[in-house]
Design a protein around this motif. Structure first.
Motif: not given
Length: 150
Positions: A35-40, A24-26, A72-77, A32-33
């Motif tokens: 904070a998202e890593v810390a949350f998961w 599963i890829v978030i 995954q840290r995205m550049g855009e989207g 937000d990267h």
């Protein structure tokens, strides 16, 4: 043996191969990267380790290690969730999924495919090293069939 499936061009012979739903890829934007890593990490109780060869990913194996989570840290989207399918034959699996209604979107770094399912939702098809997928940990797909073998 080469066969045509009604699309004009011959397609390579279908061969048995394996695939499995693996990750599963978030996908989140840069802001937000962290904070998202810390949350998961807290939500799963597992440290999410950064991958040296792909620094935009932090991940962990879950359960027995056959399934995992990536942030995954995205550049855009927009932020979203997508699934990764791993396979021992990238071209055979991508072709099988196309026959089921998926579309190729982008060949990433010449290594894996970003695809869309029939509803337009993204997923990735990623090659595993030879010998890592077998009857014990993956689904076998045989010649000329899109249904799993028993």
């Amino acid at each position: 043996m080469t066969t045509s499936f009604g699309f004009g061009e011959p397609e390579r012979t279908r061969v048995p191969h394996y695939s499995r739903l693996c990750r599963i890829v978030i996908d989140v934007n840069e802001a937000d990267h962290a904070a998202e890593v810390a949350f998961w990490q807290a939500a799963t109780g597992r440290p999410l380790t950064q991958y040296p060869q792909f620094p935009e990913y932090h991940g962990a194996d879950l359960g027995s290690g056959e399934f995992g989570l990536l942030v995954q840290r995205m550049g855009e989207g927009s932020s979203r969730v997508h699934l990764d399918i791993h396979t021992d034959d990238l071209e055979a699996e991508v072709a099988r999924l196309e026959r089921l209604g998926a579309k190729r979107v982008h060949h990433v770094k010449g290594r894996w495919w970003i695809m869309e399912d029939p509803a337009g939702l993204p997923f990735c098809v990623i090659p595993d090293p030879p010998g890592t997928l077998d009857d014990d940990n993956a689904q076998r797909w045989d010649d000329h069939e899109d249904a799993p073998t028993e």
